[in-house]
Design a protein around this motif. Structure first.
Motif, short mmCIF file in Angstrom:
data_model
loop_
_atom_site.label_atom_id
_atom_site.label_comp_id
_atom_site.label_asym_id
_atom_site.label_seq_id
_atom_site.Cartn_x
_atom_site.Cartn_y
_atom_site.Cartn_z
N ASP A 98 11.70 -0.17 0.31
CA ASP A 98 10.82 1.22 0.06
C ASP A 98 9.95 1.24 -0.92
O ASP A 98 8.85 1.89 -1.01
N GLY A 99 9.73 -0.16 -1.72
CA GLY A 99 8.75 0.13 -2.87
C GLY A 99 8.67 -1.13 -3.59
O GLY A 99 10.04 -1.54 -4.02
N LEU A 100 7.77 -1.59 -4.54
CA LEU A 100 7.75 -2.66 -5.28
C LEU A 100 7.75 -1.66 -6.59
O LEU A 100 6.90 -0.91 -7.04
N VAL A 101 8.66 -2.25 -7.73
CA VAL A 101 8.91 -1.48 -8.88
C VAL A 101 8.26 -2.47 -9.83
O VAL A 101 8.79 -3.54 -10.22
N LEU A 102 6.95 -2.28 -10.53
CA LEU A 102 6.37 -3.10 -11.37
C LEU A 102 6.37 -2.35 -12.57
O LEU A 102 6.06 -0.99 -13.20
N ALA A 188 4.90 1.25 -25.27
CA ALA A 188 3.55 1.56 -25.87
C ALA A 188 2.67 0.33 -25.63
O ALA A 188 1.48 0.31 -25.98
N THR A 189 3.23 -0.49 -24.60
CA THR A 189 2.12 -1.80 -24.35
C THR A 189 1.02 -1.23 -23.41
O THR A 189 1.37 -0.40 -22.59
N ASN A 190 0.02 -1.81 -23.51
CA ASN A 190 -1.20 -1.64 -22.18
C ASN A 190 -1.14 -2.30 -21.17
O ASN A 190 -1.90 -3.19 -20.96
N VAL A 191 0.00 -2.15 -20.34
CA VAL A 191 0.28 -2.48 -19.14
C VAL A 191 0.47 -1.40 -17.99
O VAL A 191 1.47 -0.65 -18.40
N TRP A 192 -0.06 -1.59 -17.02
CA TRP A 192 0.27 -0.55 -15.92
C TRP A 192 1.54 -0.60 -15.28
O TRP A 192 2.10 -1.79 -15.05
N ALA A 193 2.49 0.50 -15.15
CA ALA A 193 3.59 0.16 -14.39
C ALA A 193 3.98 1.49 -13.58
O ALA A 193 3.47 2.53 -13.61
N GLY A 194 4.94 1.26 -12.65
CA GLY A 194 4.96 2.27 -11.61
C GLY A 194 5.49 1.81 -10.21
O GLY A 194 6.00 0.41 -10.34
N VAL A 195 5.38 2.32 -9.53
CA VAL A 195 5.95 2.06 -7.94
C VAL A 195 4.91 2.07 -6.92
O VAL A 195 4.12 2.84 -7.16
N VAL A 196 4.78 0.82 -6.15
CA VAL A 196 4.07 0.65 -4.78
C VAL A 196 5.01 0.88 -3.68
O VAL A 196 5.69 -0.06 -3.46
N PRO A 197 4.61 2.16 -3.01
CA PRO A 197 5.52 2.28 -1.91
C PRO A 197 5.14 1.34 -0.78
O PRO A 197 4.24 0.74 -0.61
N VAL A 198 6.37 0.93 0.12
CA VAL A 198 6.46 -0.10 1.03
C VAL A 198 6.83 0.85 2.26
O VAL A 198 7.96 1.45 2.17
N ALA A 199 6.09 0.72 3.49
CA ALA A 199 6.67 1.35 4.74
C ALA A 199 6.21 0.40 5.80
O ALA A 199 5.12 0.03 5.96
N THR A 200 7.07 0.52 6.90
CA THR A 200 6.47 0.03 8.17
C THR A 200 5.99 1.22 9.10
O THR A 200 6.73 2.09 9.39
N VAL A 201 4.88 0.87 9.44
CA VAL A 201 3.97 2.12 10.16
C VAL A 201 3.52 1.76 11.48
O VAL A 201 3.18 0.52 11.67
N PHE A 202 3.61 2.36 12.71
CA PHE A 202 3.30 2.24 13.88
C PHE A 202 1.89 2.10 14.05
O PHE A 202 1.08 2.99 13.47
N GLY A 203 1.26 1.07 14.55
CA GLY A 203 -0.15 0.84 14.90
C GLY A 203 -0.54 1.55 16.22
O GLY A 203 0.26 1.79 16.96
N SER A 204 -1.73 1.32 16.46
CA SER A 204 -2.26 1.64 17.91
C SER A 204 -1.69 0.78 19.08
O SER A 204 -1.59 -0.58 18.84
#
Length: 229
Positions: A98-102, A188-204
């Protein structure tokens, strides 16, 4: 990689068997039927582990839930399917990412996921009527209402496909959700942190190269575009 992260999964039900009890980061575990079924229903591929000639073998198999059991689709000549004709112990695993946790440190990086592990004995579905119904479930898993649009399945096609059934009685789920949990001094460090969602999506949809002229993409197929699996 981090392990001590809270989760939203439930521990209200005890494990159905010590064999599937989650010991590592047990707060992420759930033995609730609804939780397990929801993960199974969102998976298409199951990784099926068996022992062949004393060695472990894991293969991917198309899967679908049928009530309180899991159906596995395979070719009769496949080794796991052949061994399953007379019953074989299996370990089945499914994971949805569901996501990459950075995080702010390498140690606390992780992945948000939903997973299920099933232990049981795979048995062949041999009754012709039951087998035909099971094969229809696989088609309907790919697209609801698809079976009614197709020509009838022949007896030869049914014979040329194998279905294994595994009870979901001994199963456990494990879920990781939410953001990173860093060490206090790292916030307090100057590093971005968060979650990058991952999903399988239907294409054309892509037309088959041999599709007859004048056949349009059905509305129900077109409606899949952009939808998450």
């Amino acid at each position: 990689m981090e392990e001590n992260v809270p989760t939203q999964s439930s521990l209200s039900s005890p494990p159905p068997s010590p064999d599937v009890e989650v010991h590592r980061v047990s707060e992420r575990a759930s033995y609730e039927t609804a939780v397990i079924n929801a993960i199974v229903d969102n998976a298409i591929v199951a990784h099926v582990g068996t022992v062949r000639d004393g060695l472990p073998v894991v293969i991917p198999m198309f899967c679908v839930r049928d009530g309180d059991s899991l159906l596995l689709h395979g070719a009769p000549a496949a080794g796991t399917v052949r061994r399953g004709q007379t019953g074989i112990d299996v370990c089945v695993e499914m994971t949805i990412v569901d996501g990459l946790v950075l995080a702010r440190s390498a140690f606390h990086h992780s992945i948000n996921y939903r997973s299920v592990v099933v232990l049981g004995q795979a048995e062949a579905v041999s009754d012709p009527a039951e087998k035909e119904a099971a094969l229809e479930l696989f088609v309907e898993r790919l697209m609801a209402g698809r079976q009614a649009e197709l020509r009838p399945t022949t007896a030869k096609e049914i014979q040329g496909t194998s279905v294994l059934r595994v009870s979901l009685a001994k199963a456990s789920a494990k879920v990781r959700a939410g953001g990173p949990v860093d060490d206090d001094e790292d916030y307090a460090t100057n590093v971005w942190a968060g979650v990058v969602p991952v999903a399988t999506v239907f294409g054309s949809p892509i037309n088959d190269s041999l599709l007859a002229d004048g056949i349009e993409v059905p509305a129900k197929v077109q409606a899949l575009v952009g939808r998450q699996l």
